[in-house]
Scaffold this motif. Structure first.
Motif, PDB file in Angstrom:
ATOM      1  N   ARG A  53      -4.019  -9.841 -11.988  1.00  0.00           N
ATOM      2  CA  ARG A  53      -3.491  -9.894 -10.616  1.00  0.00           C
ATOM      3  C   ARG A  53      -4.490  -9.209  -9.694  1.00  0.00           C
ATOM      4  O   ARG A  53      -4.843  -8.047  -9.900  1.00  0.00           O
ATOM      5  N   ILE A  54      -4.942  -9.939  -8.687  1.00  0.00           N
ATOM      6  CA  ILE A  54      -5.964  -9.442  -7.764  1.00  0.00           C
ATOM      7  C   ILE A  54      -5.383  -9.426  -6.355  1.00  0.00           C
ATOM      8  O   ILE A  54      -4.845 -10.438  -5.875  1.00  0.00           O
ATOM      9  N   GLY A  55      -5.486  -8.268  -5.685  1.00  0.00           N
ATOM     10  CA  GLY A  55      -4.996  -8.141  -4.324  1.00  0.00           C
ATOM     11  C   GLY A  55      -6.130  -8.144  -3.320  1.00  0.00           C
ATOM     12  O   GLY A  55      -7.243  -7.716  -3.630  1.00  0.00           O
ATOM     13  N   VAL A  56      -5.850  -8.628  -2.113  1.00  0.00           N
ATOM     14  CA  VAL A  56      -6.838  -8.602  -1.051  1.00  0.00           C
ATOM     15  C   VAL A  56      -6.163  -8.095   0.219  1.00  0.00           C
ATOM     16  O   VAL A  56      -5.099  -8.580   0.607  1.00  0.00           O
ATOM     17  N   ALA A  57      -6.752  -7.081   0.843  1.00  0.00           N
ATOM     18  CA  ALA A  57      -6.209  -6.485   2.068  1.00  0.00           C
ATOM     19  C   ALA A  57      -6.758  -7.237   3.273  1.00  0.00           C
ATOM     20  O   ALA A  57      -7.978  -7.276   3.477  1.00  0.00           O
ATOM     21  N   LEU A  58      -5.887  -7.829   4.070  1.00  0.00           N
ATOM     22  CA  LEU A  58      -6.289  -8.640   5.218  1.00  0.00           C
ATOM     23  C   LEU A  58      -5.887  -7.961   6.518  1.00  0.00           C
ATOM     24  O   LEU A  58      -4.915  -7.200   6.558  1.00  0.00           O
ATOM     25  N   GLU A  59      -6.635  -8.246   7.610  1.00  0.00           N
ATOM     26  CA  GLU A  59      -6.406  -7.577   8.888  1.00  0.00           C
ATOM     27  C   GLU A  59      -5.956  -8.528   9.986  1.00  0.00           C
ATOM     28  O   GLU A  59      -5.890  -8.138  11.142  1.00  0.00           O
ATOM     29  N   ILE A 112      -7.720   1.559 -10.412  1.00  0.00           N
ATOM     30  CA  ILE A 112      -8.249   0.215 -10.613  1.00  0.00           C
ATOM     31  C   ILE A 112      -9.471   0.015  -9.725  1.00  0.00           C
ATOM     32  O   ILE A 112      -9.672   0.770  -8.758  1.00  0.00           O
ATOM     33  N   PRO A 113     -10.322  -0.966 -10.003  1.00  0.00           N
ATOM     34  CA  PRO A 113     -11.494  -1.212  -9.151  1.00  0.00           C
ATOM     35  C   PRO A 113     -11.100  -1.577  -7.724  1.00  0.00           C
ATOM     36  O   PRO A 113     -10.160  -2.344  -7.504  1.00  0.00           O
ATOM     37  N   VAL A 114     -11.806  -1.018  -6.756  1.00  0.00           N
ATOM     38  CA  VAL A 114     -11.641  -1.358  -5.347  1.00  0.00           C
ATOM     39  C   VAL A 114     -12.975  -1.924  -4.870  1.00  0.00           C
ATOM     40  O   VAL A 114     -13.987  -1.217  -4.850  1.00  0.00           O
ATOM     41  N   ILE A 115     -12.988  -3.195  -4.494  1.00  0.00           N
ATOM     42  CA  ILE A 115     -14.214  -3.887  -4.109  1.00  0.00           C
ATOM     43  C   ILE A 115     -14.290  -3.941  -2.588  1.00  0.00           C
ATOM     44  O   ILE A 115     -13.416  -4.516  -1.932  1.00  0.00           O
ATOM     45  N   SER A 144      -0.096  -2.002  -4.323  1.00  0.00           N
ATOM     46  CA  SER A 144      -0.931  -2.205  -5.510  1.00  0.00           C
ATOM     47  C   SER A 144      -0.213  -1.747  -6.770  1.00  0.00           C
ATOM     48  O   SER A 144      -0.294  -2.403  -7.823  1.00  0.00           O
ATOM     49  N   LYS A 145       0.493  -0.629  -6.675  1.00  0.00           N
ATOM     50  CA  LYS A 145       1.214  -0.122  -7.843  1.00  0.00           C
ATOM     51  C   LYS A 145       2.465  -0.957  -8.132  1.00  0.00           C
ATOM     52  O   LYS A 145       2.764  -1.259  -9.294  1.00  0.00           O
ATOM     53  N   GLU A 146       3.183  -1.328  -7.069  1.00  0.00           N
ATOM     54  CA  GLU A 146       4.395  -2.123  -7.271  1.00  0.00           C
ATOM     55  C   GLU A 146       4.086  -3.492  -7.856  1.00  0.00           C
ATOM     56  O   GLU A 146       4.809  -3.995  -8.721  1.00  0.00           O
ATOM     57  N   ARG A 147       2.997  -4.129  -7.397  1.00  0.00           N
ATOM     58  CA  ARG A 147       2.636  -5.477  -7.865  1.00  0.00           C
ATOM     59  C   ARG A 147       1.751  -5.431  -9.112  1.00  0.00           C
ATOM     60  O   ARG A 147       1.325  -6.462  -9.598  1.00  0.00           O
ATOM     61  N   LYS A 148       1.465  -4.203  -9.608  1.00  0.00           N
ATOM     62  CA  LYS A 148       0.668  -4.012 -10.821  1.00  0.00           C
ATOM     63  C   LYS A 148      -0.663  -4.768 -10.745  1.00  0.00           C
ATOM     64  O   LYS A 148      -1.024  -5.539 -11.634  1.00  0.00           O
ATOM     65  N   LEU A 149      -1.391  -4.516  -9.661  1.00  0.00           N
ATOM     66  CA  LEU A 149      -2.671  -5.183  -9.461  1.00  0.00           C
ATOM     67  C   LEU A 149      -3.732  -4.608 -10.390  1.00  0.00           C
ATOM     68  O   LEU A 149      -3.692  -3.433 -10.755  1.00  0.00           O
ATOM     69  N   ASP A 150      -4.695  -5.451 -10.769  1.00  0.00           N
ATOM     70  CA  ASP A 150      -5.806  -5.026 -11.610  1.00  0.00           C
ATOM     71  C   ASP A 150      -7.070  -4.749 -10.806  1.00  0.00           C
ATOM     72  O   ASP A 150      -8.015  -4.135 -11.310  1.00  0.00           O
ATOM     73  N   ALA A 151      -7.124  -5.229  -9.550  1.00  0.00           N
ATOM     74  CA  ALA A 151      -8.273  -5.009  -8.671  1.00  0.00           C
ATOM     75  C   ALA A 151      -7.845  -5.278  -7.236  1.00  0.00           C
ATOM     76  O   ALA A 151      -6.920  -6.056  -6.993  1.00  0.00           O
ATOM     77  N   VAL A 152      -8.515  -4.622  -6.295  1.00  0.00           N
ATOM     78  CA  VAL A 152      -8.208  -4.794  -4.874  1.00  0.00           C
ATOM     79  C   VAL A 152      -9.499  -5.076  -4.126  1.00  0.00           C
ATOM     80  O   VAL A 152     -10.506  -4.373  -4.324  1.00  0.00           O
ATOM     81  N   ASP A 186     -11.515   4.901   1.454  1.00  0.00           N
ATOM     82  CA  ASP A 186     -11.482   6.165   0.712  1.00  0.00           C
ATOM     83  C   ASP A 186     -10.059   6.553   0.345  1.00  0.00           C
ATOM     84  O   ASP A 186      -9.794   7.018  -0.765  1.00  0.00           O
ATOM     85  N   GLY A 187      -9.139   6.371   1.292  1.00  0.00           N
ATOM     86  CA  GLY A 187      -7.744   6.722   1.034  1.00  0.00           C
ATOM     87  C   GLY A 187      -7.125   5.909  -0.086  1.00  0.00           C
ATOM     88  O   GLY A 187      -6.216   6.376  -0.769  1.00  0.00           O
ATOM     89  N   VAL A 188      -7.614   4.674  -0.287  1.00  0.00           N
ATOM     90  CA  VAL A 188      -7.076   3.808  -1.340  1.00  0.00           C
ATOM     91  C   VAL A 188      -7.751   4.087  -2.673  1.00  0.00           C
ATOM     92  O   VAL A 188      -7.097   4.300  -3.697  1.00  0.00           O
ATOM     93  N   ARG A 189      -9.071   4.107  -2.686  1.00  0.00           N
ATOM     94  CA  ARG A 189      -9.774   4.174  -3.972  1.00  0.00           C
ATOM     95  C   ARG A 189      -9.622   5.522  -4.664  1.00  0.00           C
ATOM     96  O   ARG A 189      -9.694   5.596  -5.889  1.00  0.00           O
ATOM     97  N   HIS A 190      -9.365   6.582  -3.886  1.00  0.00           N
ATOM     98  CA  HIS A 190      -9.181   7.880  -4.525  1.00  0.00           C
ATOM     99  C   HIS A 190      -7.790   8.023  -5.139  1.00  0.00           C
ATOM    100  O   HIS A 190      -7.561   8.943  -5.927  1.00  0.00           O
ATOM    101  N   ARG A 191      -6.868   7.119  -4.792  1.00  0.00           N
ATOM    102  CA  ARG A 191      -5.494   7.222  -5.296  1.00  0.00           C
ATOM    103  C   ARG A 191      -5.129   6.093  -6.254  1.00  0.00           C
ATOM    104  O   ARG A 191      -3.999   6.008  -6.721  1.00  0.00           O
ATOM    105  N   LEU A 192      -6.079   5.209  -6.527  1.00  0.00           N
ATOM    106  CA  LEU A 192      -5.858   4.134  -7.492  1.00  0.00           C
ATOM    107  C   LEU A 192      -6.842   4.256  -8.639  1.00  0.00           C
ATOM    108  O   LEU A 192      -7.972   4.707  -8.457  1.00  0.00           O
TER     109      LEU A 192
END
Length: 637
Positions: free
Chosen positions: A496-502, A627-630, A591-599, A619-625
């Motif tokens: 499961r791969i998530g993407v943050a959109l704006e 999983i890989p943050v791209i 990310s945690k609720e949807r059990k993502l493997d990467a963001v 920074d706020g996301v990758r330090h608290r997850l």
């Protein structure tokens, strides 16, 4: 790893001069000369006005008896400065950076604050010394002399801009001037050779002799010089090979020994002149100005006090350079925070000038000497907090590898640390007792501030000394072949791969990266968007404003188009999720609720003050997850 560490420019100590001095390819005296310089910059801290005060007091009160204390202090200085230089050469990190790498963030903040106080105290001694020199040479009142010392900020910055070799040459000229002045003083005072020889014999000290000896040691070994030396040696362009680093360590040992012995000569000359001139004639001198006044009468020469005052002025001015550079190193090393050199210089000098001006205005010039001694007490408090990390790091096989300090040198280093901590601890104890007596009815203020702080600092020092070194993980010890074999054999797949959109046109870049990744792994794709307006922040999913409705429609449209354009064999499913409020918090939650493997996220490419304006979501996301943050650059192109 901290975000700042990704920028290599921020990891280099004294970036403007880093590896700027070339090393001649051919062996010989030119190659040795290329390494000469850093220790001479350091040596001026060992002959600053604070040293003058303790040396004059020791010589005038006890004659030649404390010369062996200067010898012991000099040996300590050579050992500690050599360890500092080795740390910088071998690890490529100055002492402040090494502390930041090894200690928890609260500890690094405490060490930074202590170091800043020590640098301000050192600068205070230099301000007072320069002001006294101006007063003795030109009759300038102490108050105006203190204020005038602020003007040297711009002069020293001009020298720094000319390059580190020009700066070293300028300092060497001042050190030579000090040495010549005291050669002249020694020639006039005709000291007792037998007395000097007897002074080099160690003696059991007690009472006032011990107190003055502690002051000499506290004034000699400067804490900020340990931070500074580990950075200055990195100005040499040394090849990163075992042979080249070994040679650099050897040449810097020679540099340190020569420079520290030059500083020893100056300090010994001051004490010998005081012993031969004042002690021999029954004068106990308690102030530098008094020493200047008595010189002409006892030596019968009008040039002697002029040489004395000129040497004092040179000592004060040369020492200001080390304080400025040390302040820059500690701020960048401990905090990874950089400001303009002129601003850093003004801040440091202001912290020194303000207390000096207040003391002169409210207590008069007679208390300047007491303020000078107090600055040395402050330096002695911080010294152990620089010595202990230095010894721990340079004795660590993990950090130093084949350049780890030999066992015999480790024993000497810890013996040195024990002597420094014991003597400086006694000095601080005496200072607190004196402060309690001086405070009178307000002694309770001293008790509730100084005593708890002292116990806290002692506890921190004990923790730093006894803290076991962290053992490296097994992965850090295996070979490169094992690492590659494990990486190839992992066969990691994302489900499961998530993407943050704006909800901007730049979303296409993040979406392209996420789709490509989902196709490769035949994974589920989760489209995430955070409604962070006023409505989303305060009312969450209950908000019904136009922004949230538009965002919801946008995500639904993306889902529909992707499902239509992508084959099920390429991407299993497409899902849209809205979050409300703080972007980093909501993305972590989804990310945690949807059990993502990467963001996959977008980066604006800004930093510094722009981070305060636009935030640091990545920074706020990758330090608290876990999983890989791209991160995908959202800028043009």
């Amino acid at each position: 790893m901290a975000a700042a560490s990704n920028d290599f420019r921020q990891t280099r100590s004294l970036e403007e001069v880093h590896r700027s001095v070339p090393i001649p390819p051919k062996r010989g005296w030119r190659r040795l000369w290329a390494f000469a310089g850093p220790a001479y910059l350091i040596s001026v801290g060992y002959m600053d006005p604070g040293n003058w005060a303790t040396d004059i007091q020791g010589g005038s009160q006890f004659g030649y008896r404390l010369l062996f204390v200067l010898v012991m202090s000099n040996l300590m200085a050579v050992l500690l400065q050599t360890l500092s230089a080795r740390l910088g050469l071998v690890t490529g990190r100055d002492l402040a950076q090494a502390c930041r790498d090894d200690y928890p963030r609260p500890v690094t903040w405490v060490l930074f604050i202590l170091c800043e106080i020590a640098i301000a105290a050192c600068d205070l001694a230099e301000v007072l010394g320069s002001a006294i020199g101006l007063n003795l040479l030109f009759g300038i009142p102490m108050l105006w002399g203190v204020i005038l010392t602020g003007s040297d900020v711009f002069f020293l910055l001009l020298i720094q801009k000319a390059g580190v070799r020009k700066l070293e040459a300028f300092i060497l000229m001042l050190v030579g001037m000090i040495g010549l002045c005291f050669l002249f003083e020694l020639f006039l005072c005709k000291p007792s050779i037998a007395g000097i020889a007897g002074g080099f014999v160690p003696k059991w000290l007690k009472g006032e002799e011990l107190y003055v000896a502690i002051g000499i040691i506290g004034a000699t070994v400067m804490p900020h010089n340990l931070y500074l030396h580990s950075a200055l040696v990195q100005s040499r362009n040394v090849r990163r090979s075992r042979e080249a680093v070994t040679e650099a360590c050897r040449f810097n040992l020679i540099d340190s020994a020569v420079a520290m012995n030059a500083a020893f000569f100056v300090n010994a000359a001051i004490l010998i002149v005081a012993a031969a001139t004042f002690h021999a004639n029954g004068h106990t001198v308690a102030e530098i100005q008094e020493a200047h006044t008595l010189l002409e009468g006892t030596l019968g020469s009008s040039i002697a006090p002029i040489a004395f005052a000129l040497a004092l002025l040179c000592a004060g001015q040369s020492s200001t350079v080390t304080g400025t550079l040390a302040g820059q190193i500690t701020m960048e090393g401990f905090l990874q925070f950089r400001i303009k050199p002129w601003l850093r210089r003004l801040v440091t000098r202001s912290l020194a000038i303000i207390p000096a001006v207040l003391v002169i205005i409210y207590r008069g010039e007679k208390d300047v000497y007491n303020l000078l001694i107090f600055s040395q007490v402050i330096l002695s408090v911080q010294l152990s907090f620089a010595v202990i990390p230095l010894i721990r790091f340079t004795c660590s096989k993990r950090k130093m590898g084949p350049f780890v300090t030999p066992l015999w040198a480790q024993g000497l280093a810890w013996l040195t640390a024990g002597i420094i901590m014991s003597l400086n601890g006694k000095l601080v104890y005496e200072a607190i007792i004196d402060a309690l007596a001086f405070a009178g009815e307000y002694r309770w203020i001293v008790a509730v501030t100084c005593i708890p702080i002292s116990f806290g600092l002692i506890s921190l020092l004990a923790w730093m000394t006894l803290r076991p070194e962290e053992k490296p993980n097994a992965e850090e010890e295996i070979s490169a072949e094992d690492v590659v074999a494990r990486a190839i054999g992992m066969q990691r797949r994302f489900k499961r791969i998530g993407v943050a959109l704006e909800a901007k046109s730049s979303d296409s870049k993040m979406l392209a990266e996420a789709v490509a990744l989902a196709k490769t792994h035949r994974a589920d794709l989760v489209l995430m968007h955070i409604v962070d307006g006023v409505g989303g922040t305060w009312y969450g999913a209950q908000t019904g404003d136009a922004e949230s409705r538009d965002d919801e429609a946008y995500i639904e449209a993306l889902q529909t188009r992707l499902r239509a354009d992508l084959d099920e064999n390429e991407i299993k499913s497409v899902e849209g999720v809205l979050g409300y409020g703080d972007a980093s918090t909501e993305l972590v939650k989804i990310s945690k609720e949807r059990k993502l493997d990467a963001v996959v996220m977008g980066g604006h490419g800004h930093r510094g003050i722009m981070d305060l304006l636009y935030g640091q979501t990545i920074d706020g996301v990758r330090h608290r997850l876990k999983i890989p943050v791209i991160a995908v650059r959202q800028g043009d192109g």
